[in-house]
Design a protein around this motif. Structure first.
Motif, short mmCIF file in Angstrom:
data_model
loop_
_atom_site.label_atom_id
_atom_site.label_comp_id
_atom_site.label_asym_id
_atom_site.label_seq_id
_atom_site.Cartn_x
_atom_site.Cartn_y
_atom_site.Cartn_z
N CYS A 1 21.63 -39.27 1.42
CA CYS A 1 20.64 -39.24 0.47
C CYS A 1 19.81 -40.41 0.84
O CYS A 1 20.44 -41.77 0.65
CB CYS A 1 20.76 -38.91 -0.92
N THR A 2 18.48 -40.44 1.17
CA THR A 2 17.71 -41.60 1.25
C THR A 2 16.48 -41.69 0.66
O THR A 2 15.85 -40.84 0.49
CB THR A 2 17.42 -41.87 2.91
N MET A 3 16.06 -43.09 0.17
CA MET A 3 14.81 -43.21 -0.47
C MET A 3 14.15 -44.50 0.00
O MET A 3 14.48 -45.49 0.11
CB MET A 3 15.15 -43.51 -1.90
N THR A 4 13.06 -44.35 0.73
CA THR A 4 12.22 -45.42 1.02
C THR A 4 10.67 -45.42 1.02
O THR A 4 10.17 -44.41 0.30
CB THR A 4 12.41 -45.37 2.84
N LEU A 5 10.08 -46.58 1.09
CA LEU A 5 8.43 -46.65 0.92
C LEU A 5 7.89 -46.40 2.37
O LEU A 5 8.34 -47.44 3.13
CB LEU A 5 8.26 -47.97 0.32
N GLU A 6 7.07 -45.81 2.41
CA GLU A 6 6.29 -45.51 3.87
C GLU A 6 4.88 -45.01 3.59
O GLU A 6 4.60 -44.04 3.36
CB GLU A 6 7.07 -44.58 4.67
N ASN A 7 4.15 -45.81 4.24
CA ASN A 7 2.37 -45.73 4.15
C ASN A 7 2.18 -45.24 2.79
O ASN A 7 1.64 -43.88 2.73
CB ASN A 7 2.15 -44.60 5.16
N GLN B 1 3.63 -43.97 0.24
CA GLN B 1 4.32 -42.64 0.01
C GLN B 1 5.73 -43.01 -0.17
O GLN B 1 6.19 -44.06 0.33
CB GLN B 1 4.46 -41.49 1.15
N VAL B 2 6.41 -42.37 -1.39
CA VAL B 2 7.88 -42.64 -1.46
C VAL B 2 8.36 -41.36 -0.85
O VAL B 2 7.90 -40.09 -1.01
CB VAL B 2 8.19 -42.23 -3.04
N LEU B 3 9.35 -41.53 0.21
CA LEU B 3 10.06 -40.59 1.07
C LEU B 3 11.42 -40.45 0.73
O LEU B 3 12.10 -41.41 0.75
CB LEU B 3 9.81 -40.86 2.64
N ILE B 4 11.76 -39.16 0.37
CA ILE B 4 13.08 -38.87 -0.30
C ILE B 4 13.64 -37.92 0.99
O ILE B 4 13.05 -37.14 1.03
CB ILE B 4 13.07 -38.23 -1.77
N THR B 5 14.63 -38.17 1.57
CA THR B 5 15.57 -37.36 2.26
C THR B 5 16.78 -37.00 1.97
O THR B 5 17.53 -37.84 1.46
CB THR B 5 15.43 -37.93 3.74
N VAL B 6 17.09 -35.78 2.16
CA VAL B 6 18.47 -35.26 1.89
C VAL B 6 18.93 -34.62 3.15
O VAL B 6 18.27 -33.58 3.67
CB VAL B 6 18.54 -34.28 0.64
N ASP C 1 22.06 -28.85 14.14
CA ASP C 1 22.95 -30.01 13.76
C ASP C 1 22.66 -30.52 12.41
O ASP C 1 22.25 -31.65 12.22
CB ASP C 1 23.15 -31.09 14.70
N GLY C 2 22.99 -29.63 11.25
CA GLY C 2 22.66 -30.26 10.08
C GLY C 2 21.10 -29.64 9.63
O GLY C 2 20.51 -29.58 10.54
N THR C 3 20.78 -29.95 8.58
CA THR C 3 19.50 -29.99 8.09
C THR C 3 19.07 -31.05 7.25
O THR C 3 19.71 -31.58 6.42
CB THR C 3 19.26 -28.53 7.29
N THR C 4 17.81 -31.52 7.47
CA THR C 4 17.17 -32.72 6.71
C THR C 4 16.02 -32.26 6.03
O THR C 4 14.98 -31.76 6.58
CB THR C 4 16.70 -33.86 7.28
N PHE C 5 15.99 -32.32 4.53
CA PHE C 5 14.69 -32.22 3.66
C PHE C 5 13.97 -33.35 3.41
O PHE C 5 14.66 -34.18 2.94
CB PHE C 5 15.22 -31.41 2.39
N TYR C 6 12.66 -33.20 3.62
CA TYR C 6 11.71 -34.46 3.27
C TYR C 6 10.92 -34.15 2.18
O TYR C 6 10.43 -33.04 2.23
CB TYR C 6 11.01 -34.73 4.36
N ILE C 7 11.15 -35.29 1.21
CA ILE C 7 10.20 -34.99 -0.03
C ILE C 7 9.09 -36.20 -0.02
O ILE C 7 9.81 -37.21 -0.17
CB ILE C 7 10.79 -35.02 -1.49
N ALA C 8 7.97 -36.10 0.10
CA ALA C 8 6.95 -37.16 0.22
C ALA C 8 6.05 -37.10 -0.94
O ALA C 8 5.51 -36.11 -1.28
CB ALA C 8 6.29 -37.27 1.41
N LEU C 9 6.12 -38.21 -1.95
CA LEU C 9 5.12 -38.28 -3.29
C LEU C 9 4.21 -39.68 -2.82
O LEU C 9 4.62 -40.47 -2.56
CB LEU C 9 6.00 -38.29 -4.29
N PRO C 10 2.94 -39.29 -3.60
CA PRO C 10 2.11 -40.38 -3.17
C PRO C 10 2.63 -41.60 -4.17
O PRO C 10 3.04 -41.42 -5.18
CB PRO C 10 0.79 -40.03 -3.80
N TYR C 11 2.50 -42.76 -3.65
CA TYR C 11 2.77 -43.99 -4.32
C TYR C 11 1.90 -44.91 -4.41
O TYR C 11 0.97 -45.38 -3.41
CB TYR C 11 4.17 -44.61 -3.96
N ILE C 12 1.27 -45.62 -5.55
CA ILE C 12 0.42 -46.53 -5.68
C ILE C 12 1.14 -47.68 -6.56
O ILE C 12 1.60 -47.60 -7.67
CB ILE C 12 -0.74 -46.12 -6.59
N PRO C 13 1.44 -49.05 -5.79
CA PRO C 13 1.90 -49.98 -6.53
C PRO C 13 0.93 -50.29 -7.67
O PRO C 13 -0.45 -50.49 -7.88
CB PRO C 13 1.90 -51.01 -5.50
#
Length: 622
Positions: free
Chosen positions: A529-535, A537-542, A601-613
């Motif tokens: 499970c990963t959570m990062t900030l990109e462009n 957006q908050v990007l969550i991957t499982v 080889d496995g599956t990765t789900f991506y969830i991108a939510l808008p993020y405004i600091p």
């Protein structure tokens, strides 16, 4: 009119083609000539060295016999001295190295004093040993490591004059074959210089020829452009009676015919516009290329575009059917096509029927499309069919299962203390499954009806995600999952990330994705499970380590009631609606959810939510 670059012009192509033909011809002739020359020079060199070797054999043979039979040798003659004297005489005839070896592999004479093998020493050379022991000659090209030059090496046996089968020694001769290849290089350079001169002269000639062809064509091009812009005045100059002259004459005649035809078409267009403007159905007509020529007011209203905006558009792209149909398909098609037209207020469903504009000769000059608005009836019918089909299909299995177990209980299974509880558990499980499906259907129904409102608030998404993962950690420690040894690995950003979301809905999405990862992970599998900030957006991957999802199924996993493996999904209690709900929720948040599975080889789900600091001042803090 688009300007043609020089290398795309006919003039450049003619010059390039002629130059390339000459280059290819010269290359073929040159390659053949140089190859034949090289082969001939090398063969002549080898034949010459063979003759020299034969002469050396005849010269050295008597002295080698004396060396082998010293008793029969006169005291006044020293065979070794005579052999070395002969070697000195032959060393200046193109021979770079000459070694004479007796039958015991001992060097009797050597022309090269710089070599490590001296007279009187054994010569440890595989070719010499083979020649003396087997009586076979050998010849090959070698590289002189000191001079980095090619040498021709010959090893010939010397036979006794008394016994033609007895080998009394061997001669090792190396000659300079590098000079032959230097001659070939000089010949190649001469040929290349001649080829360059020929290419230059042919390019000049080709340029002159192409200019004589392209200048009249340019004039015709200018006239054709004027005709396209509606200017029919002037004529193209006819330079001769050849093909280009005939083409110029045809363009002049075409200019007159186009002008007449244009006037006639304009009159017909005015009459047609008058008829179409009063029709209650939308009508559009295209030319042969599928570009719109005619559209009435009703078609403009149905497609939400003005008549000026419709003019010239391709019918396939206008109706958004270019991926499914070609112009040929529309010409041959007998059935109507239902179109979904996007609008600001509400999308519209149009039923389009097509017919061709065809001359008596069979020539098809365009397509006529009649549009009828069938929005309401099509939507109601489609939704009814889809709902009845999906719900009946999904409810049939649990109801059938429940009926079987209930019938078994009625037939007496309720008396069995072991079977009865198990049958009742199955009936309750199937009932719970149907309830979950009904609840999911109601949830989707509210979303479709626009009645599912988000209760947004500013929350720490890092803490929310951590809380969800902690809950799943506790789940994996339970009796049900403990023996499967699942592991959740976290790569979460180490700071508070505040986003404006409905926390309950986001938790529901995360639960759906995590449950899927656990369901399809093998025993001992790791869920990353990963959570990062990109462009912004908050990007969550499982990511799980399961068998993955086939490429043909990835595009449909978010469809309602869609399952990759239906039997396995039902066995695990899935309804086929979880991912559909997740997509609707994320899209309500102006986000995006998707999945990837490479090589299954496995599956990765991506969830991108808008993020405004948010700055502290925006919170009203001092």
């Amino acid at each position: 009119m688009k300007k043609i670059r020089f290398y795309h012009t006919l003039k450049a192509k003619i010059v390039i083609i002629i130059a390339m033909v000459i280059i290819f011809a010269l290359q073929l002739m040159g390659a053949n000539f140089i190859t034949q020359t090289e082969r001939q020079l090398v063969n002549n060199f080898q034949e010459n060295q063979k003759l020299q070797m034969n002469f050396l054999e005849n010269s050295f043979a008597p002295f080698l016999e004396m060396h082998e039979n010293p008793k029969d040798t006169s005291e006044d003659i020293d065979p070794e001295e005579e052999i070395n004297a002969l070697i000195s005489d032959f060393s200046g005839t193109g021979i770079t190295s000459l070694i004479v070896v007796d039958s015991s592999f001992v060097v009797i004479g050597n022309s090269d004093t710089t070599q490590q093998v001296e007279v009187g020493q054994l010569l440890n050379d595989e070719d010499v040993r083979t020649t003396i022991l087997q009586g076979s000659a050998s010849s090959k090209q070698i590289i002189n490591s000191q001079l980095n030059a090619r040498r021709w090496r010959m090893v010939e046996p010397v036979y006794s004059s008394e016994d033609s089968q007895a080998v009394i020694g061997a001669i090792v001769m190396e000659s300079n074959i590098e000079s032959i290849y230097e001659q070939i290089t000089d010949i190649t350079l001469i040929f290349l210089r001649a080829s360059l001169i020929a290419i230059l002269l042919s390019s000049i000639l080709a340029n002159m020829v192409s200019k004589a062809i392209t200048d009249p064509i340019k004039e015709m091009q200018t006239k054709a452009k004027a005709i396209a812009e509606g200017d029919y005045s002037g004529e193209v100059t006819i330079y001769g009676n050849d093909e280009i002259g005939l083409l110029a004459q045809n363009i002049n005649e075409l200019s007159e015919e186009v002008e007449t035809g244009q006037r006639r078409i304009e009159a017909e267009r005015q009459r047609l516009d008058s008829v179409l403007s009063n029709m209650s159905e939308g009508v559009i007509a295209t030319n042969r290329r599928g570009e719109l020529d005619v559209a009435n007011n009703m078609a403009s209203q149905m497609l939400n575009l003005s008549r000026d905006e419709l003019a010239g558009q391709n019918i396939l792209s206008l109706l958004e059917i270019e991926e499914d149909y070609s112009l040929r398909d529309l010409v041959d098609r007998k059935e109507d096509i239902t179109l979904n037209i996007e609008a600001e207020e509400e999308d519209a469903l149009l039923r389009a029927s097509f017919s061709v504009i065809q001359a008596d000769s069979g020539y098809i000059s365009g397509i006529v499309c009649v549009l009828r608005d069938v929005t309401e009836e099509e939507k109601v019918e489609e939704e009814r069919k889809e709902f009845v089909s999906n719900v009946s299909h999904e409810l049939r299995t649990p109801l059938t299962s429940m009926r079987s177990y209930i019938e078994a209980l009625i037939d007496g299974a309720w008396k069995d203390p072991e079977l009865a509880p198990r049958f009742l558990d199955v009936a309750q499980s199937e009932t719970d499954r149907m309830i979950r499906m009904i609840q999911d259907l109601l949830h989707l129904s509210r979303i479709d009806a626009g009645k599912s409102e988000l209760q947004k608030e500013l929350i720490d998404l890092t803490a929310l995600f951590t809380q969800v993962l902690t809950r799943f950690d506790m789940l994996l420690d339970s009796e049900e999952y403990r023996f499967k040894n699942y592991k959740i690995e976290r790569n979460i950003i180490n700071e508070a990330i505040f986003v404006d979301v409905d926390s309950d809905k986001i938790v529901q999405v995360l639960d759906n994705v995590m449950n899927n990862a656990i369901k399809y992970s093998p025993e001992g599998g790791k869920i990353t499970c990963t959570m990062t900030l990109e462009n912004n957006q908050v990007l969550i991957t499982v990511k799980d380590e399961g068998i993955g999802i086939p490429a043909e199924d990835l595009a449909h996993i978010f469809d309602r009631f869609y399952r990759v493996d239906r039997a396995r999904s039902r066995a695990m209690g899935g309804t086929g609606l979880g991912l559909a709900i997740s997509r609707e929720v994320i899209e309500q948040h102006d986000g995006e959810i998707w999945a990837e599975s490479i090589n299954r080889d496995g599956t990765t789900f991506y969830i991108a939510l808008p993020y405004i600091p948010y700055e502290e001042e925006e919170w009203g803090w001092d």
